[in-house]
Design an enzyme around this catalytic site. Structure first.
Site, PDB file in Angstrom:
ATOM      1  N   CYS A 239       0.800  -1.227   0.000  1.00  0.00           N
ATOM      2  CA  CYS A 239       0.000   0.000   0.000  1.00  0.00           C
ATOM      3  C   CYS A 239       0.831   1.273   0.000  1.00  0.00           C
ATOM      4  O   CYS A 239       0.287   2.360  -0.215  1.00  0.00           O
ATOM      5  CB  CYS A 239      -0.933   0.002   1.213  1.00  0.00           C
ATOM      6  SG  CYS A 239      -2.073  -1.402   1.251  1.00  0.00           S
ATOM      7  N   HIS A 318      12.496   1.267   5.036  1.00  0.00           N
ATOM      8  CA  HIS A 318      12.307  -0.148   4.713  1.00  0.00           C
ATOM      9  C   HIS A 318      12.825  -0.992   5.873  1.00  0.00           C
ATOM     10  O   HIS A 318      14.000  -0.908   6.227  1.00  0.00           O
ATOM     11  CB  HIS A 318      13.064  -0.498   3.433  1.00  0.00           C
ATOM     12  CG  HIS A 318      12.524  -1.706   2.712  1.00  0.00           C
ATOM     13  ND1 HIS A 318      12.283  -2.898   3.350  1.00  0.00           N
ATOM     14  CD2 HIS A 318      12.168  -1.889   1.419  1.00  0.00           C
ATOM     15  CE1 HIS A 318      11.807  -3.774   2.470  1.00  0.00           C
ATOM     16  NE2 HIS A 318      11.731  -3.188   1.298  1.00  0.00           N
ATOM     17  N   HIS A 402      -2.293  19.685   6.739  1.00  0.00           N
ATOM     18  CA  HIS A 402      -3.199  18.587   6.414  1.00  0.00           C
ATOM     19  C   HIS A 402      -2.443  17.261   6.481  1.00  0.00           C
ATOM     20  O   HIS A 402      -1.248  17.200   6.144  1.00  0.00           O
ATOM     21  CB  HIS A 402      -3.803  18.772   5.010  1.00  0.00           C
ATOM     22  CG  HIS A 402      -4.478  20.087   4.816  1.00  0.00           C
ATOM     23  ND1 HIS A 402      -5.712  20.377   5.355  1.00  0.00           N
ATOM     24  CD2 HIS A 402      -4.078  21.205   4.148  1.00  0.00           C
ATOM     25  CE1 HIS A 402      -6.053  21.614   5.022  1.00  0.00           C
ATOM     26  NE2 HIS A 402      -5.084  22.138   4.288  1.00  0.00           N
ATOM     27  N   HIS A 406      -2.704   6.818   5.297  1.00  0.00           N
ATOM     28  CA  HIS A 406      -3.224   5.686   4.537  1.00  0.00           C
ATOM     29  C   HIS A 406      -4.412   5.051   5.242  1.00  0.00           C
ATOM     30  O   HIS A 406      -4.327   4.654   6.409  1.00  0.00           O
ATOM     31  CB  HIS A 406      -2.113   4.651   4.340  1.00  0.00           C
ATOM     32  CG  HIS A 406      -2.602   3.318   3.865  1.00  0.00           C
ATOM     33  ND1 HIS A 406      -3.382   3.173   2.740  1.00  0.00           N
ATOM     34  CD2 HIS A 406      -2.441   2.065   4.375  1.00  0.00           C
ATOM     35  CE1 HIS A 406      -3.666   1.895   2.568  1.00  0.00           C
ATOM     36  NE2 HIS A 406      -3.112   1.204   3.555  1.00  0.00           N
ATOM     37  N   HIS A 435     -14.441   5.238   5.105  1.00  0.00           N
ATOM     38  CA  HIS A 435     -15.883   5.000   5.173  1.00  0.00           C
ATOM     39  C   HIS A 435     -16.513   4.937   3.786  1.00  0.00           C
ATOM     40  O   HIS A 435     -17.317   4.052   3.497  1.00  0.00           O
ATOM     41  CB  HIS A 435     -16.544   6.102   5.997  1.00  0.00           C
ATOM     42  CG  HIS A 435     -18.033   5.949   6.138  1.00  0.00           C
ATOM     43  ND1 HIS A 435     -18.927   6.460   5.224  1.00  0.00           N
ATOM     44  CD2 HIS A 435     -18.768   5.323   7.085  1.00  0.00           C
ATOM     45  CE1 HIS A 435     -20.158   6.156   5.599  1.00  0.00           C
ATOM     46  NE2 HIS A 435     -20.091   5.479   6.737  1.00  0.00           N
ATOM     47  N   ASN A 439     -10.434   0.534   1.938  1.00  0.00           N
ATOM     48  CA  ASN A 439      -8.977   0.549   1.757  1.00  0.00           C
ATOM     49  C   ASN A 439      -8.685   0.317   0.279  1.00  0.00           C
ATOM     50  O   ASN A 439      -8.733  -0.804  -0.210  1.00  0.00           O
ATOM     51  CB  ASN A 439      -8.339  -0.539   2.625  1.00  0.00           C
ATOM     52  CG  ASN A 439      -6.820  -0.570   2.486  1.00  0.00           C
ATOM     53  OD1 ASN A 439      -6.234   0.096   1.636  1.00  0.00           O
ATOM     54  ND2 ASN A 439      -6.167  -1.365   3.327  1.00  0.00           N
TER      55      ASN A 439
END
Length: 507
Positions: A239, A318, A402, A406, A435, A439
């Site tokens: 993702c 990573h 802002h 994720h 919502h 995802n």
């Protein structure tokens, strides 16, 4: 906690019963202004000292130096002046040629599926039951996950999953990829008036579906892109791959400057639905939904006037060297030979460690000096003087306006809100995206940015922090700055529903 529904237009309303405790408002206000005063003092410390010093020096020089003698001296040292001027011009030229160019986000587009792909909770559970693949305990487990997930009743699953039994074929997976990628790209090209032949760099990321020819080749074929295009296809990176794709495009634009880069971020669900009964592999079925985002990037100075944002920083972390981190999101077969993605129970702890490493690198780049000094002082007291003090958590609200976290699940958003000491309005975009769209993997941070734009909250100079987590295990951050008061682009994903959001959450 009680869960009630307020109609299909709004979705889920979450209510929590808790005892209200009034804070000490006087102490809170005092601390707020003390911290603000300290922040402004430290941030402007150099200016407050240097400017008076320069003024005093200039006054002193003007009083003690004969200006006529100085001018006469310079007249007879023409060679020195010319040499210094040449060196200065040469240095400025070298700097102008070799300095990294700014990378601009001209525009972006998010795919909005049709209503026929919506998957309300009842339909989702009924389809799961009718497939005959899931035991009663697995069905109950999925029901509980859905209720606690933060997803609403209007998320989307691919067409193949609407059949009974489902039809997860290679052809259906290709059809899903074409639908979402071409849908987002058509919207992007229309909004920017970009000709496909002008694209010199193409980066596509999709973690679980990597056919031959590649997804990037499918786009080249569809839009008849030029033969010397530099195309890349990123797979298996989870993702957080959207930020990785942006980072790759940024580096390529530094070398190939007079062109445009297009980044496409998506995930494919059709062939990656799990039909077994291992609970750790059932969670993705409940969370992942259809989505795609397409971005147009440019390093041309002329594009600054029409661009929405400037890329400020990309920081990548990573943790793959650690075995637990490497296996915490892992595609495998269960005991029955059915393939799915397993999520480890240690996932949140590993994500927290990756985030800590990431913000340790990002902090010095974005935080004001006042926050860095407080963090360093606390660390010094703890390490050198063995003082029993809590680690100081920098206030990232001073660095960013802002936050696009994720939308991996409600637990992810909850943890970051708590650990970064954010306010509900800072995570609103993430919660509402989860919502409304679920995802959507690497594209979720772009649905969140579109939400902020649709609400009319993006003002000139605002800074945005996009945070994404992915298998491997990775935590990646991208920082953008708005170049103007940004308005939503036509045909945005929130165009016909933004007035219904945010969903009310009563605590």
């Amino acid at each position: 906690m009680t869960v009630t529904t307020s109609g299909p237009a709004v979705g889920v309303r979450i209510q929590q019963q808790s005892r209200m405790v009034l804070p000490d408002f006087l102490q809170s206000v005092n601390l707020k202004y003390v911290k603000l005063g300290y922040h402004y003092l430290i941030s402007n410390l150099v200016t407050l000292f240097v400017v008076p010093l320069i003024l005093v020096t200039l006054i002193q020089v003007s009083q003690t130096t004969d200006l006529d003698q100085l001018w006469l001296h310079l007249q007879y040292n023409l060679l020195t002046i010319l040499t210094c001027s040449a060196v200065l011009v040469f240095g400025l030229t070298v700097y102008a040629v070799t300095r990294p160019r700014a990378v601009y986000l001209v525009d972006f587009a998010c795919f909005r599926p049709g209503d026929d792909l919506k998957a309300p909770f009842h339909s989702f559970m009924e389809h799961s039951r009718l497939t005959g693949d899931f035991e009663d305990s697995s069905l109950e487990f999925q029901r509980k996950i859905l209720e606690r997930s933060g997803l609403g009743e209007e998320t989307y699953v691919p067409e193949a999953m609407h059949f009974i039994p489902p039809r997860p074929s290679m052809a259906a997976a290709r059809a899903e990829a074409e639908q979402v990628m071409f849908g987002a790209l058509d919207n992007l090209f229309q909004n920017t008036s970009l000709k496909p032949k002008d694209i010199g760099i193409l980066v596509v990321n999709c973690s679980l579906f990597n056919p031959t020819p590649s997804l990037s080749a499918m786009i080249v074929n569809k839009y008849k892109l030029r033969g010397n295009i530099r195309s890349f296809n990123l797979g298996g990176m989870g993702c957080s791959a959207g930020v990785i794709a942006v980072d790759l495009a940024k580096d390529l634009l530094q070398v190939h400057r007079n062109t445009y880069a297009v980044v496409v971020s998506t995930e494919n669900i059709t062939q990656n639905w799990y039909f077994g009964n291992k609970k750790s592999m059932l969670i993705p079925n409940c969370l992942f939904r259809v989505g795609c985002a397409a971005l147009l990037l440019s390093s041309k100075p002329a594009d600054r006037r029409r661009a929405k944002y400037r890329l400020v920083h990309v920081v990548r972390t990573h943790r793959g060297a650690d075995d637990k981190a490497f296996r915490c999101v892992y595609q495998e077969q269960d005991d029955a030979g059915k393939t799915g993605v397993s999520l480890s129970k240690d996932l949140m702890a590993i994500a927290g460690g990756a985030l800590k490493t990431n913000i340790t690198t990002l902090g010095p780049l974005v935080l004001p000096i006042s926050e860095q000094l407080l963090f360093f002082a606390t660390l010094l007291m703890k390490k050198l003087f063995k003082a029993d003090v809590k680690p100081y958590i920098p206030d990232f609200k001073l660095a960013f306006d802002h936050f696009c976290i994720h939308a991996g699940g409600r637990a992810v958003i909850d943890e970051l809100e708590k650990n970064l000491q954010l306010l509900p309005e800072h995570v609103e975009a993430s919660r509402m995206t989860l919502h409304r769209f679920g995802n959507t993997s690497s594209s979720s941070i772009w649905y969140e940015l579109a939400y902020i734009e649709a609400k009319g909250r993006m003002k000139k100079g605002n800074r945005i922090w996009q945070i994404a987590f992915g298998s491997g295990f990775k935590c990646n951050s991208a920082v953008w700055q708005a170049l103007g008061n940004v308005k939503p682009s036509p045909s945005g994903p929130w165009e016909d529903c933004i007035d219904r959001y945010p969903v009310e959450i009563v605590t």
